[in-house]
Design an enzyme around this catalytic site. Structure first.
Site, PDB file in Angstrom:
ATOM      1  N   ASN A 164       5.029  10.270  -8.019  1.00  0.00           N
ATOM      2  CA  ASN A 164       6.146  10.396  -6.910  1.00  0.00           C
ATOM      3  C   ASN A 164       7.324  10.055  -7.632  1.00  0.00           C
ATOM      4  O   ASN A 164       7.596   9.062  -8.378  1.00  0.00           O
ATOM      5  CB  ASN A 164       5.881   9.153  -5.858  1.00  0.00           C
ATOM      6  CG  ASN A 164       6.823   9.038  -4.692  1.00  0.00           C
ATOM      7  OD1 ASN A 164       7.873   9.744  -4.938  1.00  0.00           O
ATOM      8  ND2 ASN A 164       6.693   8.543  -3.697  1.00  0.00           N
ATOM      9  N   HIS A 187       8.125  16.449   0.023  1.00  0.00           N
ATOM     10  CA  HIS A 187       8.048  15.061  -0.483  1.00  0.00           C
ATOM     11  C   HIS A 187       6.868  14.982  -1.061  1.00  0.00           C
ATOM     12  O   HIS A 187       5.662  14.666  -0.463  1.00  0.00           O
ATOM     13  CB  HIS A 187       8.938  13.930   0.073  1.00  0.00           C
ATOM     14  CG  HIS A 187       8.735  12.652  -0.719  1.00  0.00           C
ATOM     15  ND1 HIS A 187       9.150  12.682  -2.077  1.00  0.00           N
ATOM     16  CD2 HIS A 187       8.509  11.546  -0.660  1.00  0.00           C
ATOM     17  CE1 HIS A 187       8.941  11.555  -2.420  1.00  0.00           C
ATOM     18  NE2 HIS A 187       8.587  10.694  -1.546  1.00  0.00           N
ATOM     19  N   CYS A 240      13.931   8.708  -0.865  1.00  0.00           N
ATOM     20  CA  CYS A 240      13.206  10.256  -1.371  1.00  0.00           C
ATOM     21  C   CYS A 240      13.733  11.370  -0.386  1.00  0.00           C
ATOM     22  O   CYS A 240      13.331  12.506  -0.688  1.00  0.00           O
ATOM     23  CB  CYS A 240      11.593  10.021  -0.987  1.00  0.00           C
ATOM     24  SG  CYS A 240      11.075   8.555  -1.974  1.00  0.00           S
TER      25      CYS A 240
HETATM   26  O1  UT7 Z   1       8.036   8.177  -1.554  1.00  0.00           O
HETATM   27  C1  UT7 Z   1       8.447   7.233  -0.349  1.00  0.00           C
HETATM   28  C2  UT7 Z   1       7.532   7.017   0.630  1.00  0.00           C
HETATM   29  N1  UT7 Z   1       6.251   6.389   0.026  1.00  0.00           N
HETATM   30  C3  UT7 Z   1       5.122   6.784   0.596  1.00  0.00           C
HETATM   31  O2  UT7 Z   1       4.967   7.914   1.573  1.00  0.00           O
HETATM   32  C4  UT7 Z   1       4.071   6.119  -0.032  1.00  0.00           C
HETATM   33  C5  UT7 Z   1       2.958   5.848   1.164  1.00  0.00           C
HETATM   34  N2  UT7 Z   1       1.951   4.983   1.071  1.00  0.00           N
HETATM   35  C6  UT7 Z   1       0.860   5.467   0.433  1.00  0.00           C
HETATM   36  O3  UT7 Z   1       0.958   6.523  -0.472  1.00  0.00           O
HETATM   37  C7  UT7 Z   1      -0.437   4.745   0.462  1.00  0.00           C
HETATM   38  O4  UT7 Z   1      -0.457   3.662   1.558  1.00  0.00           O
HETATM   39  C8  UT7 Z   1      -0.730   3.779  -1.080  1.00  0.00           C
HETATM   40  C9  UT7 Z   1      -1.412   4.734  -2.063  1.00  0.00           C
HETATM   41  C10 UT7 Z   1       0.521   3.034  -1.425  1.00  0.00           C
HETATM   42  C11 UT7 Z   1      -1.868   3.049  -0.677  1.00  0.00           C
HETATM   43  O5  UT7 Z   1      -3.041   3.671  -0.149  1.00  0.00           O
HETATM   44  P1  UT7 Z   1      -3.907   3.095   1.114  1.00  0.00           P
HETATM   45  O6  UT7 Z   1      -5.006   3.974   1.162  1.00  0.00           O
HETATM   46  O7  UT7 Z   1      -2.803   2.852   2.206  1.00  0.00           O
HETATM   47  O8  UT7 Z   1      -4.352   1.571   0.429  1.00  0.00           O
HETATM   48  P2  UT7 Z   1      -3.940   0.263   1.237  1.00  0.00           P
HETATM   49  O9  UT7 Z   1      -2.471  -0.204   0.981  1.00  0.00           O
HETATM   50  O10 UT7 Z   1      -4.297   0.245   2.597  1.00  0.00           O
HETATM   51  O11 UT7 Z   1      -4.647  -0.748   0.305  1.00  0.00           O
HETATM   52  C12 UT7 Z   1      -6.234  -0.535   0.523  1.00  0.00           C
HETATM   53  C13 UT7 Z   1      -6.919  -1.642  -0.738  1.00  0.00           C
HETATM   54  C14 UT7 Z   1      -6.349  -2.918  -0.572  1.00  0.00           C
HETATM   55  O12 UT7 Z   1      -7.255  -3.686  -0.905  1.00  0.00           O
HETATM   56  P3  UT7 Z   1      -7.959  -4.570   0.426  1.00  0.00           P
HETATM   57  O13 UT7 Z   1      -7.036  -5.528   1.109  1.00  0.00           O
HETATM   58  O14 UT7 Z   1      -8.632  -3.546   1.297  1.00  0.00           O
HETATM   59  O15 UT7 Z   1      -9.001  -5.589  -0.316  1.00  0.00           O
HETATM   60  C15 UT7 Z   1      -5.236  -2.814  -1.965  1.00  0.00           C
HETATM   61  O16 UT7 Z   1      -5.077  -4.228  -2.275  1.00  0.00           O
HETATM   62  O17 UT7 Z   1      -6.556  -1.006  -1.917  1.00  0.00           O
HETATM   63  C16 UT7 Z   1      -5.994  -2.122  -2.756  1.00  0.00           C
HETATM   64  N3  UT7 Z   1      -4.980  -1.519  -3.667  1.00  0.00           N
HETATM   65  C17 UT7 Z   1      -5.539  -0.947  -4.811  1.00  0.00           C
HETATM   66  N4  UT7 Z   1      -6.793  -0.955  -5.414  1.00  0.00           N
HETATM   67  C18 UT7 Z   1      -6.944  -0.513  -6.679  1.00  0.00           C
HETATM   68  C19 UT7 Z   1      -3.908  -1.136  -3.613  1.00  0.00           C
HETATM   69  N5  UT7 Z   1      -3.471  -0.588  -4.641  1.00  0.00           N
HETATM   70  C20 UT7 Z   1      -4.248  -0.584  -5.645  1.00  0.00           C
HETATM   71  C21 UT7 Z   1      -4.500   0.071  -6.707  1.00  0.00           C
HETATM   72  N6  UT7 Z   1      -5.830   0.063  -7.504  1.00  0.00           N
HETATM   73  N7  UT7 Z   1      -3.404   0.465  -7.467  1.00  0.00           N
END
Ligand code: UT7
EC number: 2.3.1.180
Length: 336
Positions: A283, A253, A119
């Site tokens: 993204n 980004h 990215c």
């Molecule tokens: O482009 C290169 C760089 N990339 C980035 O900078 C991306 C960085 N990361 C992010 O944008 C975020 O971490 C995400 C959008 C990927 C995830 O958001 P988050 O607020 O960090 O969520 P999390 O990974 O902590 O997950 C929270 C919960 C989890 O469930 P539990 O363990 O709390 O029960 C996940 O399994 O959300 C769950 N989850 C979802 N739920 C519904 C993860 N993906 C989804 C989904 N729909 N699509």
């Protein structure tokens, strides 16, 4: 590594901006039927409503060519002396796409190669182009970023399938002086390979018989993205002697709207200066900054004369920032 280019005898001046997006849209509602997710989760956690997806007959090189032609058109330029192409989703591992782009555009035997900085690739590409211009290798360079994440993201993985989209953007940079609008005034590039595992597509030796989907440790990447982009953007602002109040447009980004807002908060930018432009495209990795520049122009956050800071973070881990006074130009945007 911060590099101040203010006062350097030669500058890379942004002279044209072009983009190309696939016409095919995938709305959150389309994914809810396939994945265990919801429109509310995707919108609130990422700011994304839909993303674009290429059709089977469109390659990443096709997207790159279209964006490059549009950037040339925007610059009013018939040709350039080199092509730097940022992509982490090439059509094939070898050869690079940039020579084919140069060939298809009829640029002749100019220097052309691909940048692999995920990215951060577009800003790494800008720095590379500045080096070529300063070294006298070329008088003008196309910096292209093109991605087809729909081809490497596991459609069954809700953690990544909701985030990414396809698209391309390009700029023409030409040799000029640091006093001109459009001159890239400073660069800050960095990497930390200790985080290599956090964003990864397994290679043939790592998964000889297995699937090779993109994988990301989302939460860890989120925290790193905020820290690294904020620190990197601050370094280029300092090099330009710009305070947060004097930055008109911050174009980072576009990984997640919450990341954009967190970095803007960390920098202490006044409200409305940070550009969040991923609602309709998701993204798009290296292509996200040139695509966001077009959105920022349409929203009039970006205007000629605006003090503009670009900042990117991605796999590697890599990060990169730059700064410029936004020039007078009209972007050219098409769909395929
Ligand atoms: O482009 C290169 C760089 N990339 C980035 O900078 C991306 C960085 N990361 C992010 O944008 C975020 O971490 C995400 C959008 C990927 C995830 O958001 P988050 O607020 O960090 O969520 P999390 O990974 O902590 O997950 C929270 C919960 C989890 O469930 P539990 O363990 O709390 O029960 C996940 O399994 O959300 C769950 N989850 C979802 N739920 C519904 C993860 N993906 C989804 C989904 N729909 N699509």
């Amino acid at each position: 590594m911060a590099r101040r280019t203010v006062g350097a005898p030669v500058a890379a001046v942004v002279a044209g901006l072009g983009t190309c997006l696939p016409a095919g849209k995938v709305d959150n509602a389309d994914l809810v039927g396939i994945l265990d997710t919801s429109d509310a989760w995707i919108r609130s956690r990422t700011g994304i409503s839909s993303r674009r997806r290429v059709s089977d007959d469109v390659s990443v090189t096709d997207l790159a060519c279209a964006a490059a032609v549009n950037a040339l058109d925007s610059a009013g330029a018939g040709t350039v002396g080199g092509v730097v192409l940022a992509t982490s989703t090439p059509d094939r591992p070898c050869p690079p796409a940039a020579p084919e782009v140069a060939h298809r555009l009829g640029l002749g035997c100019v220097p052309a190669f691909d940048v692999s900085a995920v990215c951060s690739g577009f800003v790494y590409g800008l720095a590379t182009a500045w080096g070529w211009l300063a070294a006298g290798i070329a008088d003008s360079v196309l910096v292209v970023a093109a991605e087809t994440y729909s081809r490497i993201v596991d459609p069954a993985d809700r953690a990544t399938a909701v985030l990414f989209g396809d698209g391309a953007g390009a700029v023409v940079v030409r040799r000029g002086t640091p006093e001109e609008p459009g001159a890239l005034l400073a660069f800050d590039l960095g990497s930390d390979g200790s985080g290599a595992e956090l964003i990864r597509v397994p290679g043939v030796r790592e998964r000889p018989d297995g699937e090779r989907w993109f994988a990301m440790a989302g939460r860890k990447v989120y925290l790193q993205a905020v820290d690294r982009m904020a620190a990197s953007a601050l370094r280029v602002m300092k090099d330009c002697s710009w305070t947060p109040e004097t930055v008109d447009a911050f174009v980072p980004h576009q990984a997640n709207l919450r990341i954009v807002e967190a970095v803007a908060g960390r920098l202490g930018l006044p409200a409305g200066r940070a550009v969040g432009a991923l609602a309709d495209v998701g993204n798009t990795a290296a292509a996200s900054i040139p695509l966001a520049l077009v959105d920022a122009l349409a929203a009039r956050v970006l205007k000629p004369g605006a003090r503009t800071v670009l900042s990117a973070f991605g796999g590697g881990l890599t990060w990169a920032s730059s700064a410029l006074i936004w020039p007078q130009l009209t972007p050219v945007c098409t769909e395929v």
